[in-house]
Design a protein around this motif. Structure first.
Motif, PDB file in Angstrom:
ATOM      1  N   GLN A 188       0.574  -1.291   0.012  1.00 48.23           N
ATOM      2  CA  GLN A 188      -0.154  -0.012  -0.125  1.00 48.23           C
ATOM      3  C   GLN A 188       0.882   1.110   0.087  1.00 48.23           C
ATOM      4  OE1 GLN A 188      -2.662  -0.458   3.282  1.00 48.23           O
ATOM      5  NE2 GLN A 188      -3.862  -2.186   2.296  1.00 48.23           N
ATOM      6  N   ARG A 189       1.920   1.495   0.768  1.00 48.53           N
ATOM      7  CA  ARG A 189       2.771   2.526   0.893  1.00 48.53           C
ATOM      8  C   ARG A 189       3.207   2.725  -0.471  1.00 48.53           C
ATOM      9  NH1 ARG A 189       8.361   2.724   1.517  1.00 48.53           N
ATOM     10  NH2 ARG A 189       9.143   4.823   2.384  1.00 48.53           N
ATOM     11  N   ALA A 190       3.828   1.756  -1.339  1.00 46.72           N
ATOM     12  CA  ALA A 190       4.478   1.971  -2.618  1.00 46.72           C
ATOM     13  C   ALA A 190       3.460   2.554  -3.556  1.00 46.72           C
ATOM     14  CB  ALA A 190       5.152   0.739  -3.068  1.00 46.72           C
TER      15      ALA A 190
ATOM     16  N   VAL B 101      13.073  11.394  -8.665  1.00 46.28           N
ATOM     17  CA  VAL B 101      14.101  10.273  -8.551  1.00 46.28           C
ATOM     18  C   VAL B 101      14.829  10.418  -7.347  1.00 46.28           C
ATOM     19  CG1 VAL B 101      15.995   8.714  -9.490  1.00 46.28           C
ATOM     20  CG2 VAL B 101      13.912   9.301 -11.002  1.00 46.28           C
ATOM     21  N   PHE B 102      15.655  11.872  -7.187  1.00 42.28           N
ATOM     22  CA  PHE B 102      16.345  12.158  -6.197  1.00 42.28           C
ATOM     23  C   PHE B 102      15.615  12.082  -4.790  1.00 42.28           C
ATOM     24  CE2 PHE B 102      18.458  14.833  -3.327  1.00 42.28           C
ATOM     25  CZ  PHE B 102      19.821  14.593  -3.461  1.00 42.28           C
TER      26      PHE B 102
ATOM     27  N   PHE C  80      13.814   9.476   0.807  1.00 41.46           N
ATOM     28  CA  PHE C  80      12.933   8.366   1.214  1.00 41.46           C
ATOM     29  C   PHE C  80      13.526   6.948   1.120  1.00 41.46           C
ATOM     30  CE2 PHE C  80      10.563  12.099   0.506  1.00 41.46           C
ATOM     31  CZ  PHE C  80       9.731  12.239   1.649  1.00 41.46           C
ATOM     32  N   ASP C  81      14.566   6.886   0.439  1.00 32.26           N
ATOM     33  CA  ASP C  81      15.246   5.542   0.529  1.00 32.26           C
ATOM     34  C   ASP C  81      14.274   4.332  -0.069  1.00 32.26           C
ATOM     35  OD1 ASP C  81      17.461   4.249   0.816  1.00 32.26           O
ATOM     36  OD2 ASP C  81      16.933   3.126   2.648  1.00 32.26           O
ATOM     37  N   LEU C  82      13.632   4.869  -1.022  1.00 31.36           N
ATOM     38  CA  LEU C  82      12.864   3.838  -2.043  1.00 31.36           C
ATOM     39  C   LEU C  82      13.858   3.087  -2.861  1.00 31.36           C
ATOM     40  CD1 LEU C  82      10.449   5.400  -1.063  1.00 31.36           C
ATOM     41  CD2 LEU C  82       9.398   4.923  -3.168  1.00 31.36           C
TER      42      LEU C  82
END
Length: 311
Positions: A57-59, A126-127, A133-135
């Motif tokens: 859900q978060r993604a 992207v940055f 957020f370290d995705l």
């Protein structure tokens, strides 16, 4: 809402991640009002999703928010082309504990947001998603509609671009507060020499009036010039001006009020014991959100654990 008055699963998931989603949108846009609009659009799309098809859900929510923010970012770019005078991000009043998350506070700072303005829309997305957020690259690829290898290349370019322009590393919080208190004291007492002493030789002052309020048409550089600018301001408004400290975008800042009405927000950048940047926002259209605290986060809301991913 459920029949028992409790949030339904879609609402619960959205509320769990709302602060994180707002922070993603704000760091991509630099405008709180636009970030709120993005959240509204995200909710409308999320409410129509079949949760049984959502694995994470978060993604999924971050993907919706990112795509809406990218669309809004391109519109915002056209608005900036006709903006009167220098453009600064819309300041946020943040909670004191935001400063304790050094990475979040640095990414929210006026200085960093201005660096992010030099990236293209996809590079900025992207940055932010990777560095703040370290995705994972696969998650980002889904959000920006690129392949994972392409996202890796974009991330590398954006990282190098930002590294060459980003502010210096943040100093210890205690040192920052001591310098800020000296700055505030010099402003309140009109101590011109005291102000010069804590300004870096190359200090830069930027001002955003949006064509509505008087502001500097271009950056002012140099300790003496910046100190004289504030001295002129104090002489002009005199006793009508009140100065109070505030947490602006995770860092120390000032509210300047004329006859009790907020006239200017000043965000302060401090490096190596000196003030290196002053960002003054006077455009009244950018001062509505700063009058109340805005919740920002890189994580799910405290006390609202993220629901386990559905199948």
């Amino acid at each position: 809402m459920s029949h028992r008055g409790e949030p339904d699963p879609a609402t619960e998931a959205f509320l769990t991640h709302r602060n994180l989603l707002f922070t993603v949108a704000y760091e991509m846009l630099g405008m709180a009002a636009d970030a709120e609009d993005v959240l509204q659009e995200t909710w409308l799309r999320w409410a129509g999703v079949d949760l049984d098809t959502v694995r994470d859900q978060r993604a999924y929510l971050v993907k919706i928010t990112t795509r809406q923010a990218l669309t809004r970012l391109r519109t915002l770019g056209r608005r900036k082309e006709s903006y009167v005078g220098p453009w600064l991000p819309e300041p946020l009043l943040t909670a004191p504990d935001v400063a304790e998350d050094i990475e979040l506070a640095d990414s929210l700072s006026m200085a960093m947001l201005l660096v992010l303005e030099t990236l293209g829309p996809t590079e900025r997305a992207v940055f932010v998603l990777r560095e703040v957020f370290d995705l994972g690259y696969d998650e980002i690829a889904e959000a920006v509609d690129k392949t994972s290898p392409a996202v890796r290349q974009i991330a590398h370019r954006a990282r190098s671009h930002v590294a060459a322009r980003r502010p210096r590393e943040a100093v210890a919080r205690a040192e920052t507060l001591a310098v800020f208190e000296a700055f505030q004291r010099a402003i309140q007492t009109g101590d011109l020499q005291g102000l010069v002493d804590i300004l870096a030789p190359g200090v830069v002052a930027l001002s955003d009036g949006g064509g509505i309020k008087q502001a500097m048409p271009r950056p002012i550089v140099g300790a003496d010039k910046v100190a004289n600018l504030f001295a002129l301001l104090l002489d002009t408004v005199g006793a009508e001006l009140s100065v109070e400290p505030a947490q602006i975008n995770g860092s120390p800042g000032l509210f300047l009020r004329l006859d009790g009405v907020l006239d200017m927000v000043v965000a302060v950048r401090i490096d190596e014991g000196l003030v290196t940047g002053l960002y003054s926002v006077r455009n009244p259209e950018k001062l509505s959100h700063v009058q109340r605290e805005t919740a920002v986060s890189r994580r799910a809301a405290p006390g609202r654990p993220s629901p386990p991913p559905l199948r």
